[in-house]
Enzyme design. Sequence first.
Site, mmCIF file in Angstrom:
data_model
loop_
_atom_site.group_PDB
_atom_site.id
_atom_site.type_symbol
_atom_site.label_atom_id
_atom_site.label_comp_id
_atom_site.label_asym_id
_atom_site.label_seq_id
_atom_site.Cartn_x
_atom_site.Cartn_y
_atom_site.Cartn_z
ATOM 1 N N ALA A 1 -3.533 3.780 -1.953
ATOM 2 C CA ALA A 1 -3.705 2.707 -2.929
ATOM 3 C C ALA A 1 -3.264 1.397 -2.306
ATOM 4 O O ALA A 1 -2.259 1.349 -1.589
ATOM 5 C CB ALA A 1 -2.890 2.994 -4.182
ATOM 6 N N ALA B 1 0.840 -1.198 0.000
ATOM 7 C CA ALA B 1 0.000 0.000 0.000
ATOM 8 C C ALA B 1 0.874 1.247 0.000
ATOM 9 O O ALA B 1 2.047 1.210 0.390
ATOM 10 C CB ALA B 1 -0.924 0.004 1.214
ATOM 11 N N ASP B 2 0.275 2.344 -0.424
ATOM 12 C CA ASP B 2 0.962 3.632 -0.375
ATOM 13 C C ASP B 2 -0.058 4.707 -0.039
ATOM 14 O O ASP B 2 -1.176 4.706 -0.563
ATOM 15 C CB ASP B 2 1.631 3.961 -1.707
ATOM 16 C CG ASP B 2 2.486 5.206 -1.604
ATOM 17 O OD1 ASP B 2 3.611 5.104 -1.080
ATOM 18 O OD2 ASP B 2 2.017 6.299 -2.012
ATOM 19 N N THR B 3 0.331 5.618 0.858
ATOM 20 C CA THR B 3 -0.539 6.701 1.293
ATOM 21 C C THR B 3 0.133 8.040 1.014
ATOM 22 O O THR B 3 1.314 8.217 1.319
ATOM 23 C CB THR B 3 -0.845 6.594 2.796
ATOM 24 O OG1 THR B 3 -1.488 5.353 3.061
ATOM 25 C CG2 THR B 3 -1.749 7.736 3.263
#
Length: 200
Positions: A108, A71-73
């Site tokens: 995502a 995931a990436d924030t």
Amino acid sequence: MIYLASQSPRRKELLQQIGVAFQQIHSEIDETPWPDEAPEAYVTRMAEEKARAGWHQLALDRLPPKPVLAADTSVILGMKILGKPKNEQQACDMLLSLSGNSHEVFTAVAVTDGIDLSVKVSRTIVQMIAFDRKVAEAYVATGEPMDKAGSYGIQGKGAILVENMTGSYTGVVGLPVKETADLLQNLGINPWPPSQCETD
């Protein structure tokens, strides 16, 4: 079981919360945004690259192949991507830019089994209260902002700076559980609660 290509304690806790068995692995990539890259495209690319790097790491570590989740924030103010602060001064300046303003948080989530890769994106709008430099400096002094995108943690002391939000709380924390559950269910992995509930 799946692999979590992240060392984030927050993502670890959220996966545990929905009953997913996992093992954490390392996944290192270049997180530099491309010129004029749109925020949603950026977080999507980051999550996909982290998932692919995690899958590659399985072979290097001789681990049995199982799905890899990454995931990436990113915190977005206007069209500017606010990453993790490099120092206390940058953290303070970043917080003051958010003061009294609304911003977007994109997270995502990507899952790959080595053949297919699927991704979902969560978008949340966060409105911050108005605060001054003294408050920003006091918050930075707690140390909490230093490893957080946008220099705040909504799940910690930073929650007091948030006036309201529209969207996914867990997405702001770093792993939107609804989108994560949907991706895992597509692979036949059913977190709690199940996707279908029978009724009389």
